[in-house]
Design an enzyme around this catalytic site. Sequence first.
Site, PDB file in Angstrom:
ATOM      1  CG  ASP A   1      -6.746  46.519 -10.726  1.00 17.48           C
ATOM      2  OD1 ASP A   1      -5.923  47.440 -10.628  1.00 17.48           O
ATOM      3  OD2 ASP A   1      -7.253  46.171 -11.807  1.00 17.48           O
TER       4      ASP A   1
ATOM      5  CG  ASP B   1      -4.112  48.181 -17.595  1.00 15.65           C
ATOM      6  OD1 ASP B   1      -3.863  47.068 -17.100  1.00 15.65           O
ATOM      7  OD2 ASP B   1      -4.939  48.975 -17.096  1.00 15.65           O
TER       8      ASP B   1
HETATM    9  C1  GLA Z   1      -7.208  47.561 -14.434  1.00 16.84           C
HETATM   10  C2  GLA Z   1      -6.185  46.453 -14.632  1.00 16.84           C
HETATM   11  C3  GLA Z   1      -6.591  45.615 -15.819  1.00 16.84           C
HETATM   12  C4  GLA Z   1      -7.970  45.042 -15.583  1.00 16.84           C
HETATM   13  C5  GLA Z   1      -8.965  46.153 -15.331  1.00 16.84           C
HETATM   14  C6  GLA Z   1     -10.305  45.594 -14.923  1.00 16.84           C
HETATM   15  O1  GLA Z   1      -7.156  48.478 -15.466  1.00 16.84           O
HETATM   16  O2  GLA Z   1      -4.903  46.977 -14.784  1.00 16.84           O
HETATM   17  O3  GLA Z   1      -5.664  44.586 -16.038  1.00 16.84           O
HETATM   18  O4  GLA Z   1      -7.909  44.166 -14.476  1.00 16.84           O
HETATM   19  O5  GLA Z   1      -8.512  47.021 -14.302  1.00 16.84           O
HETATM   20  O6  GLA Z   1     -11.234  46.556 -14.658  1.00 16.84           O
END
Ligand code: GLA
Length: 692
Positions: free
Chosen positions: A448, A516
Amino acid sequence: MIEFDPRHRIWLLSTPTMAYALRLDEDGTPRHVHWGRPLTLEQAAAVPPFRDPADSSFEYPRADGAEFPVAGFGPPALQVRFPGGGQEIEWRCDGHTVEGGHLTIRLHDRCRPLAAELHYRVHEDGEVLERWTVLRHTGGDAPLEVLRVDSAAWSVPHLAGYRLSHVTGAWGSEFRLRREALPGGETVLTSRRGVSGHHANPWLMIDDGGAGEEHGEVWSTALAWSGSWRITLHRSPAERLRWSGGFGHDGVTWRLEQGESLETPVFAGLYRPDGFGGTSRSWHAYIARHVLPAGSELRPVVYNSWEATGWAVTEEGQKGLAVLAAEVGAEMFVMDDGWFGARDSDEAGLGDWVPNPGKFPTGLDGLIAEVHRLGMRFGIWVEPEMVNPDSDLYRAHPDWVLHEPDRRRTLLRNQLVLDFGRPEVASWAHDWLDRLVGGHGIDFLKWDMNRALTEVGRPGAGDPGRPWIDHVRGVYEVMDRLRADHPRLRIEACAGGGGRVDLGVLRRTDEAWTSDNTDAADRIAIQHGFGQIYPARTMAAWVTDSPNFLTGRDLPLRFRFHVAMAGVLGVGGDLSRWSAAERGEAAELVALYKEIRPVVQHGVHYRLGEPPLTGVQYVADGRVVVLAWRLSSPFGAPPAPLRLRALDPDARYRDDDTGAVHHGAVLLAHGLPLELPGRSHASVLVRLTRVE
Ligand code: GLA
């Protein structure tokens, strides 16, 4: 694939659908000749010279049709400030080499210490032309200041009009397709965020305003870079269009010391005579064959715990979810954020990559063993480029972050960016990732990256532009090393959802977390934009809870599944709150997905219909899968039926579920009869097999 006509000094690069030609003029400047439908070398030599501006003393004929513009009044592909201040470049050609499908043209400036290589590469089994540039400082002590170096400049034939297709968006609403007339003058598509971006994506398509999904000429380019970028299109007063693009944004410059080289990322391009659908399918095939490291592999069904737990991660909780995930048929269990350091919220712990002792008193092995016992592989969330100031790492190395001395360090999501261009930072990241993956037999990383870059400086670095490039290269190197040392490791690219999806990151990852926003109704548009360039096998899509955590929208389980099944299906809800009946239905749908997966992930992709009834069709080896979704539609106004594509009109196709047999010609002309219950949020999956 590459031919050269020494008499006219023309090179011709050919793919089955496209020709690209350039020539060298009398004074050694490469000039653009053709990009578009296939031509022979003889035909390319007959293309009239590119004459843009009217003949007047306010124009600069030397710049006309330059293949890699360094002068004139349009957007330059290269701008260099020489020691002492001059900026003019006059090329001489040192010759060219052809190795297989790779053409290199070598240039040097007539009297300054600057050399450039223009690279062109076509693949035997593809329709894409890859282009990039290498600059070199060839002598003298003083550095060259590179104000701009693009990977390539592109020109299309004179069209009756110009329409631009691209995507814009934001966190939670990435990949919104826009198709709009290109205004006269210059149009800049760019990211100044240090990451390819949610707000834009470094690709574009051009047509004359008349192309459609399955007809019309389309020219398209995509940049293989995961940091800041800029593409400048110029629709001239004489109605000619060209664009130039590469890494870095306005104001990012680089210093080139004697003997040093600067290599740009690839800027790839293709031409299709058969519309946006044909263009997308060419990109999909290219990415599968020539970009992805394991493009021919089927992607597993992932269960991800993020939406179920947030930061409230415990060993018992994860084990409980793993049991339920295995029951619904997940093949890879991925523990998301919250497992390490003091990570109980987004305020602390990033950088301290050891299991939180309260949550995992005996480390990760107990959970991993349970996941393996349940027959799944194990994956884990990491965010290696980031640090919370409230972390042991930052307390020990406050200088490791990108920063400018005496300036504020802006926090976004309470975190700062580690400078991966510093060898000690990249090697620290590599070492802990290597230990984590190797020491626990981890199969999958969700990598990420949750903030844009600001205050991009490295005190003492000398060259203020370097950190922008070095950070991205550092990330690439760590990923490449990990993959080389752990051949089974698979990586999901993520940046707060789809904030870093591009041909550069896909060269070292396997799939991308699309957004997300897991609301299936919103996802239809997000997936539509994603799929313009990127193939289904890279598009991670989870089914999550209803009502959706982000939008509050309630949607039927089947609808949520049918939307996610159009890509790499995953499950990301809190399965402990799903009823036994819902889990049973989910298990059936996951099993069905595994059955259609080779067609969805490896088949050829067609987009069907117009809102409110849209769908996708995948075709592979006589098998056809259609996923159709209908958003709400007014009573009495039935949407147009979905006419299928790419079928044999003379063949018959049997519905695998109902046994009904359809004529190919009827499906092509009148569409697929669909049973869609109710008026809103209805969906259907149809599987057809060619029977004769
Ligand atoms: C980002 C990712 C999510 C999750 C969060 C965790 O927003 O896109 O899927 O993994 O971080 O903090």
